[in-house]
Scaffold this active site. Structure first.
Site, PDB file in Angstrom:
ATOM      1  N   LYS A   1       4.209  -5.559 -30.254  1.00 20.92           N
ATOM      2  CA  LYS A   1       3.123  -4.614 -30.523  1.00 20.92           C
ATOM      3  C   LYS A   1       3.688  -3.229 -30.812  1.00 20.92           C
ATOM      4  CE  LYS A   1      -0.138  -7.423 -28.005  1.00 20.92           C
ATOM      5  NZ  LYS A   1      -0.815  -7.771 -26.773  1.00 20.92           N
TER       6      LYS A   1
ATOM      7  N   GLN B   1      -1.976  -5.280 -21.022  1.00 21.20           N
ATOM      8  CA  GLN B   1      -1.424  -6.607 -21.289  1.00 21.20           C
ATOM      9  C   GLN B   1      -1.792  -7.576 -20.167  1.00 21.20           C
ATOM     10  OE1 GLN B   1       0.294  -7.455 -24.222  1.00 21.20           O
ATOM     11  NE2 GLN B   1      -0.012  -9.506 -23.430  1.00 21.20           N
TER      12      GLN B   1
ATOM     13  N   ASP C   1      -8.628  -4.222 -27.903  1.00 21.76           N
ATOM     14  CA  ASP C   1      -8.587  -5.681 -27.765  1.00 21.76           C
ATOM     15  C   ASP C   1      -9.966  -6.284 -28.025  1.00 21.76           C
ATOM     16  OD1 ASP C   1      -6.171  -6.927 -27.360  1.00 21.76           O
ATOM     17  OD2 ASP C   1      -6.096  -6.488 -25.208  1.00 21.76           O
TER      18      ASP C   1
END
Ligand code: NAP
Length: 280
Positions: free
Chosen positions: A52, A96, A119
């Site tokens: 990422k 995460q 997200d």
């Protein structure tokens, strides 16, 4: 059969996102910031976070990697996410997952403001998606929609069958296809006649997590098959949910694994971060 090349499409999109980021910086005279929070040393999570950050560098987004030790207290993680939520330089926050078991993931994720939820997992963004409102959409299913769009796969009036009903893939996928005027069926482990359901699909999306589970006898001639699964086969090789070799000749379009949906997911995270910044 046309192979949907996710790797190539992701690369093309990253070029577009990069120019969008440059334009944003010129107009607003500031950077776009993405904070990635990683608690602990889960090896898979470390790889995801590294990828990422690399993608951020590629498109010109400034990344803020926030690493905390595995034994961090919940208050410590809460304080960090609250600080990032208030930070004007941060446009997107990604926590995460999975978080270490002693932490209340639900409580921590709820601290990410809706407008920074790149997200697209929050209740607000999920609710807006269900209502067909503008929102930040979960990256993997949104990446699938981009693949269908770019390859000109018609969704309107088509029968779409999704196998898998997780909150991060199956359900948002169903909503996106419904919003794109498909007639949608969602299947899961308790579905009575899975093969019959799959055989009706013009667009079949598999998000199960079982190697080569979708076999040729489950696929209609001329269908589009999207394989979200990421599994290991008996030789330890990366493979999808679909028995690709057996299925491919029946399809109009099919995604491979690797090189299909996977590369699109991180690209969509970059896309969402640009979107989040542009809306602020
Ligand atoms: P998940 O939370 O484990 O959900 C799996 C779903 O598959 C569940 O809804 C489950 O049904 C259903 N299922 C399991 N066995 C089944 C069976 N025999 N017949 C029909 N349905 C069955 O998984 P996920 O997070 O959605 O991920 C699914 C797969 O996609 C995994 O391989 C994951 O690694 C991959 N993935 C890939 C990406 C990417 O970027 N390419 C991103 C996310 C996930 P129940 O609800 O009834 O249990």
């Amino acid at each position: 059969m046309i192979l949907i090349d996710g790797k190539k499409l992701a690369q093309e999109m990253r070029v577009e996102i990069k120019s969008g980021v440059e334009k944003f910086k010129l107009e607003r005279q500031r950077d776009i910031g993405l904070a990635v929070v990683l608690v602990g040393e889960n090896p898979a999570s470390q790889v995801y976070v590294r990828n990422k950050i690399k993608a951020c560098e590629e498109v010109g987004i400034k990344s803020y990697a926030e690493y905390l030790p595995a034994d961090s207290t919940e208050e410590c993680v809460v304080e960090l996410v609250k600080r990032l939520a208030d930070d004007k330089n941060i446009d997107g926050i990604l926590v995460q997952l999975p978080l270490p078991k002693h932490l209340d993931a639900d409580r921590i994720l709820k601290l990410v403001p809706t407008e920074k939820d790149v997200d697209g997992f929050s209740e607000e963004n999920t609710g807006k998606l269900c209502m067909g409102k503008d929102c930040l959409v979960a990256c993997t299913p949104n990446g699938v929609m981009k693949m269908l769009e770019r390859y000109g796969v018609e969704t309107r009036g088509k029968k779409a069958v999704i196998v898998g009903r997780s909150n991060i893939v199956g359900k948002p996928m169903a909503m996106l296809l419904l919003n794109a005027d498909a007639t949608v069926t969602v299947c899961h482990s308790k579905t009575a006649n899975l093969k019959e359901e799959c055989l009706r699909a013009d667009i079949l999306v598999s998000a199960i997590g079982k190697a080569k589970f979708i076999t040729a006898d489950m696929v209609k001639e001329g269908a589009t098959v999207i394989d979200v699964g990421m599994n290991r086969d008996e030789n330890g090789k990366l493979c999808g949910d679909v028995d690709f070799e057996a299925v491919k000749d029946k399809c109009a379009y099919i995604t491979p694994v690797p090189g299909g949906v996977g590369p699109m997911t991180i690209t969509m995270l970059m896309y969402n971060t640009l979107q989040a910044a542009s809306r602020r």
